[in-house]
Design an enzyme around this catalytic site. Structure first.
Site, mmCIF file in Angstrom:
data_model
loop_
_atom_site.group_PDB
_atom_site.id
_atom_site.type_symbol
_atom_site.label_atom_id
_atom_site.label_comp_id
_atom_site.label_asym_id
_atom_site.label_seq_id
_atom_site.Cartn_x
_atom_site.Cartn_y
_atom_site.Cartn_z
ATOM 1 N N ASP A 1 0.840 -1.206 0.000
ATOM 2 C CA ASP A 1 0.000 0.000 0.000
ATOM 3 C C ASP A 1 0.875 1.257 0.000
ATOM 4 O O ASP A 1 0.364 2.373 -0.094
ATOM 5 C CB ASP A 1 -0.996 -0.007 1.172
ATOM 6 C CG ASP A 1 -0.315 -0.001 2.525
ATOM 7 O OD1 ASP A 1 0.924 -0.096 2.577
ATOM 8 O OD2 ASP A 1 -1.032 0.110 3.548
ATOM 9 N N SER A 2 2.207 1.072 0.046
ATOM 10 C CA SER A 2 3.110 2.210 -0.162
ATOM 11 C C SER A 2 2.855 2.843 -1.528
ATOM 12 O O SER A 2 3.277 3.970 -1.775
ATOM 13 C CB SER A 2 4.575 1.760 -0.045
ATOM 14 O OG SER A 2 4.830 0.663 -0.901
ATOM 15 N N ASP B 1 -1.014 -6.498 -0.500
ATOM 16 C CA ASP B 1 -1.199 -5.802 0.778
ATOM 17 C C ASP B 1 -2.679 -5.497 1.018
ATOM 18 O O ASP B 1 -3.399 -5.099 0.099
ATOM 19 C CB ASP B 1 -0.430 -4.468 0.713
ATOM 20 C CG ASP B 1 0.320 -4.174 2.000
ATOM 21 O OD1 ASP B 1 0.171 -4.932 2.980
ATOM 22 O OD2 ASP B 1 1.071 -3.180 2.002
ATOM 23 N N LYS C 1 -0.902 -9.588 2.877
ATOM 24 C CA LYS C 1 -0.119 -9.074 4.008
ATOM 25 C C LYS C 1 -0.986 -8.079 4.753
ATOM 26 O O LYS C 1 -1.734 -7.322 4.122
ATOM 27 C CB LYS C 1 1.162 -8.383 3.516
ATOM 28 C CG LYS C 1 1.959 -7.724 4.648
ATOM 29 C CD LYS C 1 3.310 -7.214 4.198
ATOM 30 C CE LYS C 1 3.297 -5.805 3.679
ATOM 31 N NZ LYS C 1 2.810 -4.783 4.642
ATOM 32 N N GLU D 1 -1.029 -5.480 8.531
ATOM 33 C CA GLU D 1 -0.210 -4.889 9.594
ATOM 34 C C GLU D 1 -0.785 -5.174 10.976
ATOM 35 O O GLU D 1 -2.005 -5.188 11.156
ATOM 36 C CB GLU D 1 -0.123 -3.365 9.381
ATOM 37 C CG GLU D 1 0.619 -2.992 8.105
ATOM 38 C CD GLU D 1 0.785 -1.485 7.939
ATOM 39 O OE1 GLU D 1 0.444 -0.711 8.866
ATOM 40 O OE2 GLU D 1 1.262 -1.080 6.866
ATOM 41 N N GLU E 1 9.655 -4.056 10.459
ATOM 42 C CA GLU E 1 10.054 -2.754 9.903
ATOM 43 C C GLU E 1 10.598 -1.829 10.986
ATOM 44 O O GLU E 1 9.961 -1.646 12.039
ATOM 45 C CB GLU E 1 8.850 -2.098 9.192
ATOM 46 C CG GLU E 1 9.211 -0.746 8.589
ATOM 47 C CD GLU E 1 8.209 -0.212 7.577
ATOM 48 O OE1 GLU E 1 7.248 -0.935 7.213
ATOM 49 O OE2 GLU E 1 8.402 0.936 7.135
HETATM 50 O O1 KIV Z 1 3.605 -1.146 1.596
HETATM 51 C C1 KIV Z 1 4.808 -1.447 1.620
HETATM 52 O O2 KIV Z 1 5.572 -1.169 0.679
HETATM 53 C C2 KIV Z 1 5.308 -2.135 2.799
HETATM 54 C C3 KIV Z 1 6.798 -2.273 2.923
HETATM 55 C C4 KIV Z 1 7.364 -1.022 3.497
HETATM 56 C C5 KIV Z 1 7.179 -3.480 3.690
HETATM 57 O O3 KIV Z 1 4.553 -2.536 3.636
#
Ligand code: KIV
Length: 278
Positions: A47-48, A86, A116, A118, A185
């Site tokens: 989600d970055s 994500d 993934k 968090e 992280e």
């Molecule tokens: O969204 C992302 O790119 C991440 C990485 C920083 C691990 O969660």
């Protein structure tokens, strides 16, 4: 010979064998194709992307629809790379049902190989429910960008004994919940080393030192494509922004000077009657 896609069992075996692996972000088809050609085993459609390609100030506004749009493009471009999709903020915290529904969309509509999400102990039950629904889950602890306002900013986590204990407990509860791996992280190296030793699932470190089982980086950071800020833990392996700006300016100069396009970039008209068109 093209590489062969790894699976979750092999990733655990790689940890046991002390064989490091790698995960990099990708958000689109051309980048996915480049990563697919490399030896990198995993792509994270993180989600970055909210910050690196959509221009939001953080990851909170990213929606399921945006994630699916990018995951699908990456899946099309990287058939030989394990794809991690994500789960965006707000897509898994309401209830187990909501989490399963959205994780299922990421697998079924997006075509990802796992999801993934968090969080540590507080999301363990949700992780367990998603795993029970047949979906592999990668956890993410330490600095969790979706809840950065709760953490008081982008800061190193686990800097005192109490914080470090919490991180170890977080990793253990994700392992118990059935997660097959965990991103760690922005954590001091001795703490990520402890976490890596105390769980049987692979740890993927970003800003967490050399002792993790695998390393993760954001593509735009490592390639010098995101100039808003560069975290301390990033190493730039290429600096592509100036290369791209130079190429654009050379094109502008050549067009202004009448040097582009040349004949080899143009099409001829061989049919008769061109003169009659004047
Ligand atoms: O969204 C992302 O790119 C991440 C990485 C920083 C691990 O969660």
């Amino acid at each position: 010979m093209p590489k062969k896609k790894v699976n979750v069992i092999q990733l655990k075996e790689m940890k046991q064998a002390g064989q490091k692996f790698h995960m990099v972000t990708a958000y689109d088809y051309p980048t996915a194709m480049l990563v697919d050609k490399s030896e990198v085993e995993l792509i994270l459609v993180g989600d970055s992307l909210g910050m690196t390609v959509l221009g939001y100030s953080n990851t909170v506004p990213v929606t399921m629809e945006e994630m699916l749009h990018h995951i699908k493009a990456v899946v099309r471009g990287a058939p030989n790379t394990f794809i991690v999709g994500d789960m965006p903020f707000g897509s898994y915290n309401e209830s187990k049902e909501q989490a399963i529904r959205n994780a299922t969309r990421i697998m079924k509509e997006g075509g990802a190989d796992c999801v993934k999400l968090e969080g540590g102990q507080e999301v363990a039950e949700i992780v367990q429910a998603i795993v029970k629904a047949g979906i592999p889950v990668m956890g993410h602890i330490g600095l969790t960008p979706q809840t950065v306002s709760q953490l008081g900013g982008f800061k190193v986590q686990g800097k005192d004994a109490e914080g470090a204990r919490k991180l170890i407990d977080d990793a253990k509860s994700l392992e118990q919940a059935g997660a097959f791996s965990v991103v760690v992280e922005c954590v001091p190296t001795p703490i990520s080393k402890l976490i890596t030793e105390k769980v049987s699932i692979p740890t993927l470190g970003i800003g967490a030192g050399i002792e993790c089982d695998a390393q993760v980086l954001v593509f735009h950071d490592m390639m010098g494509l995101f100039e808003r800020f560069t975290p301390k833990f990033v190493k730039q392996y290429a600096n592509l922004s100036p290369v791209i700006v130079d190429a654009l300016n050379t094109w502008v100069k050549e067009v202004r000077a009448g040097e582009f396009p040349e004949e080899k970039h143009s099409f001829t008209f061989k049919a008769e009657g061109l003169d009659r068109l004047y």
